[in-house]
Scaffold this motif. Structure first.
Motif, PDB file in Angstrom:
ATOM      1  N   LEU B  19      25.719  22.523  86.254  1.00 12.95           N
ATOM      2  CA  LEU B  19      24.388  22.540  85.634  1.00 12.95           C
ATOM      3  C   LEU B  19      24.480  22.992  84.190  1.00 12.95           C
ATOM      4  O   LEU B  19      23.853  22.407  83.295  1.00 12.95           O
ATOM      5  CB  LEU B  19      23.462  23.492  86.393  1.00 12.95           C
ATOM      6  CG  LEU B  19      22.727  22.944  87.617  1.00 12.95           C
ATOM      7  CD1 LEU B  19      21.861  24.035  88.228  1.00 12.95           C
ATOM      8  CD2 LEU B  19      21.839  21.753  87.209  1.00 12.95           C
ATOM      9  N   ASN B  22      26.027  20.374  82.106  1.00 10.54           N
ATOM     10  CA  ASN B  22      25.018  19.342  81.934  1.00 10.54           C
ATOM     11  C   ASN B  22      24.018  19.715  80.860  1.00 10.54           C
ATOM     12  O   ASN B  22      23.646  18.890  80.026  1.00 10.54           O
ATOM     13  CB  ASN B  22      24.275  19.145  83.249  1.00 10.54           C
ATOM     14  CG  ASN B  22      24.623  17.818  83.889  1.00 10.54           C
ATOM     15  OD1 ASN B  22      24.362  16.770  83.303  1.00 10.54           O
ATOM     16  ND2 ASN B  22      25.245  17.871  85.055  1.00 10.54           N
ATOM     17  N   GLU B  25      25.427  19.426  77.549  1.00 10.29           N
ATOM     18  CA  GLU B  25      25.521  18.006  77.176  1.00 10.29           C
ATOM     19  C   GLU B  25      24.201  17.504  76.626  1.00 10.29           C
ATOM     20  O   GLU B  25      24.166  16.692  75.720  1.00 10.29           O
ATOM     21  CB  GLU B  25      25.862  17.166  78.416  1.00 10.29           C
ATOM     22  CG  GLU B  25      27.337  16.885  78.576  1.00 10.29           C
ATOM     23  CD  GLU B  25      27.612  16.216  79.906  1.00 10.29           C
ATOM     24  OE1 GLU B  25      26.870  15.275  80.269  1.00 10.29           O
ATOM     25  OE2 GLU B  25      28.555  16.667  80.606  1.00 10.29           O
ATOM     26  N   GLU B  26      23.117  17.990  77.225  1.00 12.50           N
ATOM     27  CA  GLU B  26      21.782  17.532  76.839  1.00 12.50           C
ATOM     28  C   GLU B  26      21.435  17.943  75.415  1.00 12.50           C
ATOM     29  O   GLU B  26      20.609  17.323  74.769  1.00 12.50           O
ATOM     30  CB  GLU B  26      20.725  18.109  77.784  1.00 12.50           C
ATOM     31  CG  GLU B  26      20.787  17.529  79.180  1.00 12.50           C
ATOM     32  CD  GLU B  26      19.695  16.526  79.479  1.00 12.50           C
ATOM     33  OE1 GLU B  26      18.650  16.547  78.794  1.00 12.50           O
ATOM     34  OE2 GLU B  26      19.907  15.699  80.384  1.00 12.50           O
ATOM     35  N   ASP B 118      18.281  35.534  81.745  1.00 11.69           N
ATOM     36  CA  ASP B 118      18.022  35.168  83.140  1.00 11.69           C
ATOM     37  C   ASP B 118      18.409  33.713  83.331  1.00 11.69           C
ATOM     38  O   ASP B 118      18.154  32.873  82.473  1.00 11.69           O
ATOM     39  CB  ASP B 118      16.519  35.378  83.438  1.00 11.69           C
ATOM     40  CG  ASP B 118      16.185  34.925  84.851  1.00 11.69           C
ATOM     41  OD1 ASP B 118      16.962  35.280  85.761  1.00 11.69           O
ATOM     42  OD2 ASP B 118      15.164  34.223  85.024  1.00 11.69           O
ATOM     43  N   LYS B 119      19.009  33.465  84.480  1.00 13.57           N
ATOM     44  CA  LYS B 119      19.377  32.086  84.802  1.00 13.57           C
ATOM     45  C   LYS B 119      18.179  31.484  85.530  1.00 13.57           C
ATOM     46  O   LYS B 119      17.954  31.796  86.701  1.00 13.57           O
ATOM     47  CB  LYS B 119      20.584  32.128  85.748  1.00 13.57           C
ATOM     48  CG  LYS B 119      21.626  31.060  85.476  1.00 13.57           C
ATOM     49  CD  LYS B 119      22.680  31.108  86.549  1.00 13.57           C
ATOM     50  CE  LYS B 119      23.885  31.936  86.140  1.00 13.57           C
ATOM     51  NZ  LYS B 119      24.893  31.999  87.235  1.00 13.57           N
ATOM     52  N   PRO B 120      17.366  30.670  84.908  1.00 15.63           N
ATOM     53  CA  PRO B 120      16.143  30.190  85.571  1.00 15.63           C
ATOM     54  C   PRO B 120      16.490  29.243  86.712  1.00 15.63           C
ATOM     55  O   PRO B 120      17.526  28.603  86.712  1.00 15.63           O
ATOM     56  CB  PRO B 120      15.399  29.445  84.466  1.00 15.63           C
ATOM     57  CG  PRO B 120      16.087  29.787  83.200  1.00 15.63           C
ATOM     58  CD  PRO B 120      17.497  30.114  83.546  1.00 15.63           C
ATOM     59  N   VAL B 121      15.569  29.156  87.621  1.00 16.66           N
ATOM     60  CA  VAL B 121      15.799  28.281  88.764  1.00 16.66           C
ATOM     61  C   VAL B 121      15.440  26.828  88.411  1.00 16.66           C
ATOM     62  O   VAL B 121      16.176  25.911  88.721  1.00 16.66           O
ATOM     63  CB  VAL B 121      14.992  28.776  89.976  1.00 16.66           C
ATOM     64  CG1 VAL B 121      15.091  27.803  91.131  1.00 16.66           C
ATOM     65  CG2 VAL B 121      15.524  30.136  90.420  1.00 16.66           C
ATOM     66  N   SER B 122      14.317  26.708  87.742  1.00 14.22           N
ATOM     67  CA  SER B 122      13.925  25.322  87.428  1.00 14.22           C
ATOM     68  C   SER B 122      14.781  24.803  86.261  1.00 14.22           C
ATOM     69  O   SER B 122      15.120  25.540  85.339  1.00 14.22           O
ATOM     70  CB  SER B 122      12.437  25.271  87.077  1.00 14.22           C
ATOM     71  OG  SER B 122      12.259  24.997  85.708  1.00 14.22           O
ATOM     72  N   PHE B 123      15.164  23.524  86.393  1.00 14.88           N
ATOM     73  CA  PHE B 123      16.078  22.961  85.394  1.00 14.88           C
ATOM     74  C   PHE B 123      15.451  22.905  84.010  1.00 14.88           C
ATOM     75  O   PHE B 123      16.137  23.047  83.007  1.00 14.88           O
ATOM     76  CB  PHE B 123      16.573  21.568  85.833  1.00 14.88           C
ATOM     77  CG  PHE B 123      17.684  21.043  84.994  1.00 14.88           C
ATOM     78  CD1 PHE B 123      18.924  21.684  84.982  1.00 14.88           C
ATOM     79  CD2 PHE B 123      17.509  19.924  84.170  1.00 14.88           C
ATOM     80  CE1 PHE B 123      19.956  21.197  84.203  1.00 14.88           C
ATOM     81  CE2 PHE B 123      18.547  19.457  83.383  1.00 14.88           C
ATOM     82  CZ  PHE B 123      19.770  20.091  83.400  1.00 14.88           C
ATOM     83  N   GLU B 124      14.130  22.678  83.968  1.00 10.50           N
ATOM     84  CA  GLU B 124      13.416  22.655  82.681  1.00 10.50           C
ATOM     85  C   GLU B 124      13.655  23.977  81.946  1.00 10.50           C
ATOM     86  O   GLU B 124      14.048  24.001  80.786  1.00 10.50           O
ATOM     87  CB  GLU B 124      11.897  22.511  82.904  1.00 10.50           C
ATOM     88  CG  GLU B 124      11.471  21.311  83.719  1.00 10.50           C
ATOM     89  CD  GLU B 124      11.495  20.008  82.907  1.00 10.50           C
ATOM     90  OE1 GLU B 124      11.467  20.133  81.661  1.00 10.50           O
ATOM     91  OE2 GLU B 124      11.578  18.926  83.512  1.00 10.50           O
ATOM     92  N   LEU B 127      17.299  24.492  80.899  1.00  9.61           N
ATOM     93  CA  LEU B 127      17.608  23.782  79.662  1.00  9.61           C
ATOM     94  C   LEU B 127      17.131  24.560  78.448  1.00  9.61           C
ATOM     95  O   LEU B 127      17.849  24.722  77.466  1.00  9.61           O
ATOM     96  CB  LEU B 127      16.906  22.422  79.666  1.00  9.61           C
ATOM     97  CG  LEU B 127      17.739  21.223  80.090  1.00  9.61           C
ATOM     98  CD1 LEU B 127      16.883  19.951  80.037  1.00  9.61           C
ATOM     99  CD2 LEU B 127      18.947  21.068  79.157  1.00  9.61           C
TER     100      LEU B 127
END
Lengths: 612, 152
Positions: B19, B22, B25-26, B118-124, B127
């Motif tokens: 993740l 990724n 990369e984005e 914090d490592k958020p759960v939702s990918f948004e 990112l």
């Protein structure tokens, strides 16, 4: 001449007097009777006759006086002999010259055995010193002396007397000691008895105090035995405790020949005790001589006989009509124990029973509290462990559950972003479902975390301005869009309460969010936040005109994960109100609900008004 | 193509690694990312031990992105070693974790973490986090000198 003779002529005394008179008269110059004229003879005769009559009168008077004297002497003698006080006359050497009958009866000794013997022979050895000292002082100073002397008696125990010595002299003018002896035996005996009673009381008191201040049964028994042995000296004293449940007797302590032993844990079956049922009723048993006891003897009695014990007294230790043991006395002399001994032992037994019972209860109490403490500690450990487990669980929820969820959400979104176009419509729909479910799961996890975190941090109760806090909460909710289409009315006069800012925020975010969420269709939704003041507390109301809650659910809604509606109708995690309840409780407040289905709900939070 | 620099990603979870890569990369980002799956590996890399002895191949990073929960030597232990080693003490270490435990926060900051993300759960949100991180630590932030010199 015949007629002039007195009737006492034959009296030897008178004859002797006559002889003396004639002798003396013969020595006197006798006038020649021839030279005397007849007138002279008549005159002389007359003279003689007159003289004789005069003498006779004188003699008569003397006799009368003597009679009187004799009478008074007898009277005096009786007075002297029967006076309540004994009188003794002693010469300077201390020999008894004279004594009255009172002394002889007092000492039970014949007068003849007293006269001419030293008084000291009749004085007890321990008082010889004081007696001779006083007698000496009397003759030296002439001052009267008083002392208390124990005098010896024939065939009787010594007698206590008070001696009052004064100086006098005998007929010859020698100094003598006039000694009055008063019987003070009764007084002395009473005094001694009193002293003995006092001593006994003081020893008993000492025993009482020792018994009561002692905590363990051993130290109580020790105190009782030591004290009792002083008052009732004997060969052996034992204290035995009965354990009716185990049918066992335990020797708590003993004094054998003055040597005390306590806590030896000597046990034997109760059945070994002779006629134990008699003791149950508090009866004291006395064997004045074991050898004469006719019935079959138990092993214990035989053992006592072997030890040389003859006289035995068993006193039951009673507490509230219940027997807890016996106090036992043993003496090697038959009939040794007097009534007084038994009375003393009885008193000690009474105190001993109470103290032993108390100690027993105290021990039990200690045991119980120890057990309780242990159980509390154990339970506390279990709870602490459970709590720790729960915290660890929450932690693993936060990390371990979030990680796979992040993967699910992340890769689903990556697919949605990069490959949405290449997916068929149905597949896209399923992907949206996955996203929705995973997003809901994220909310659940986050709420659960919030819930488990409540109270983990220290709570600081400070004055919090509610109007400011509620305004912030509402604007936060407005940012997330949940206030859309609803009217929110905030009481301009909200109080300053005592609370924890974080907890208060959690409470009102959840309550207002809830109030905004459960709307009725086709009505304008309204949420009001108002406050009422009651003494020192404030009731904050969050009121809505939404769908309301049925009474049967009103209690349940504060339980965690309790939901009343489907996710599609009203989305939520079922944790919000649980957070509210826990947060309110952490601040020692209260939360209540009043609701009518179809009309709306009112949540009331009771908080302390801050003292400013 | 020569990269602008490098990032050390210390992370044991393969999904999170993927993740994160990724997300990078984005952006996109002109930085080499070295992935290390344990605290030991991370320290071996920094100290140039074992397979990481070639500094040309494994250059010192500009920033370390460090997870806390790691097998063996934990992220906190690795952080402690880094911050107590004179040549690495100025190296920015950013903790990237899903743990918001108070004890982790305290230890992280106390042992000298430069930031705690914090490592958020939702990918948004994930990112956004990575983008913000990169923008700040790789663009805005001026890199510290990695030597043992002190102020004269």
């Amino acid at each position: 001449m015949e007629k002039y003779n007195t009737s006492d002529k034959d009296d030897p005394k008178n004859q002797r007097l006559r002889q003396i008179a004639e002798k003396q008269a013969s020595l006197m110059e006798v006038p020649d009777p021839s030279s005397l004229s007849p007138e002279d003879n008549i005159r002389i005769f007359h003279e003689l006759q007159a003289h004789k009559i005069e003498l006779e009168i004188q003699n008569e008077e003397l006799r009368n006086t003597q009679e009187e004297l004799e009478k008074s002497r007898v009277r005096y003698k009786k007075l002297y002999d029967f006076a309540p006080v004994g009188y003794v006359t002693l010469n300077e050497k201390g020999l008894i010259m004279e004594c009255n009958l009172t002394v002889t009866t007092m000492l039970g000794i014949n007068r003849m055995e007293l006269i001419n013997r030293p008084l000291s022979k009749f004085i007890s050895p321990e008082h010889q010193g004081i007696y001779s000292l006083r007698r000496k002082a009397l003759f030296e100073t002439g001052r009267p002396q008083v002392c208390e002397i124990l005098m010896l008696r024939q065939n009787n125990p010594p007698i206590w007397t008070q001696m009052e010595m004064t100086l006098g002299h005998d007929l010859k003018g020698n100094w003598v000691c006039l000694c009055g002896i008063i019987d003070i035996n009764d007084r002395k005996e009473a005094e001694q008895k009193l002293q003995k009673i006092n001593e006994r009381l003081s020893v008993l008191h000492h025993i009482d105090r020792a018994i009561l201040s002692a905590k363990s049964p051993e130290s109580i028994v020790q105190a009782a035995l030591d004290g009792l042995w002083k008052l009732v000296p004997c060969q052996r004293i034992t204290v035995i405790q009965f354990d009716m449940k185990k049918n066992e007797a335990l020797v708590l302590g003993s004094v054998v020949k003055g040597k005390s032993e306590v806590g030896k844990e000597l046990r034997f079956p109760l059945t070994d005790i002779h006629l134990i049922d008699e003791f149950r009723h508090g009866k004291i048993r006395i064997y004045s001589d074991l050898l004469e006891y006719p019935k079959k003897k138990t092993q214990i009695l035989n053992q006592l006989i072997a030890e040389g014990i003859r006289n035995v007294v068993n006193i039951p230790l009673m507490f509230k009509k219940e027997i807890i043991g016996t106090l036992n006395l043993g003496a090697s002399v038959p009939g040794w124990f007097t009534d007084e001994h038994v009375a003393i032992a009885k008193e000690v037994a009474m105190q001993l029973a109470i103290a032993l019972r108390q100690a027993c209860l105290y021990d039990q109490l200690k045991q119980y509290s120890k057990e309780l403490e242990y159980r509390v500690a154990q339970r506390t450990r279990q709870l602490e462990w459970a709590n720790k487990m729960l915290e660890e669980f929450a932690y693993s929820v936060s990390h371990d559950l979030k990680t796979p969820l992040r993967a699910i959400l992340g890769f689903t979104q990556i697919i949605a972003r990069r490959y949405a176009k290449s997916l068929e419509k149905e597949a896209r729909h399923y992907f949206e479902n996955i996203l929705e479910a995973a997003t809901h799961m994220e909310e659940l996890i986050n709420d659960l975390l919030k819930y488990s975190k409540l109270g983990k941090n220290a709570i600081s109760l400070i004055p919090v301005e509610l109007s400011k806090l509620i305004e912030d909460v509402v604007s936060e909710l407005a940012n997330s869009g949940v206030t859309q289409g609803a009217e929110i009315i905030i009481d301009p006069d909200l109080p300053v309460v005592e609370g924890d800012v974080t907890l208060l925020r959690q409470i009102f975010i959840n309550l207002i969010d809830n109030a905004l969420k459960y709307r009725k269709k086709d009505t304008s939704h309204r949420v009001e936040i108002r406050a009422k003041r009651e003494n020192k507390s404030a009731l904050i109301e969050v009121r809505d005109n939404g769908i309301g809650i049925e009474p049967k659910y009103q209690e349940k809604i504060f339980n965690i994960f309790q939901r009343l509606h489907s996710q599609s109708a009203y989305p939520g995690t079922g944790i919000g109100l649980a957070i509210v309840k826990r947060a309110v409780h952490l601040m020692n407040g209260k939360v209540e609900i009043e609701s009518t289905p179809g009309e709306g709900s009112i949540f009331r939070v009771k908080l302390k008004i801050a003292r400013i | 193509m020569i990269k602008k620099g490098s990032i050390l990603l210390v992370e044991d979870n393969p999904m999170d690694i993927e993740l994160t890569l990724n997300a990078f990369e984005e952006i996109p980002l002109d930085y080499e990312i070295y992935v290390l799956k344990s605290g030991e590996e991370a320290l071996d890399y920094l100290f140039g031990r074992k397979e990481f002895s070639d500094r040309q191949k494994y250059p010192l990073p500009d920033v370390v992105l460090l997870d806390i929960k790691l097998p063996g030597i934990s992220g906190i232990d690795a952080l402690k070693t880094i911050k107590t080693t004179p040549i690495f003490k100025r190296l920015p270490v950013i903790i990237f974790t899903s743990s918001q435990e108070k004890k982790d926060l305290i230890m992280g900051y106390d042992f000298g973490a430069n930031s705690y993300l914090d490592k958020p759960v939702s990918f948004e949100n994930f990112l956004t986090s990575i983008r913000t991180f990169a923008e700040y630590w790789l663009t805005q932030n001026i890199k510290p000198p990695l030597d043992t010199n002190k102020l004269e």
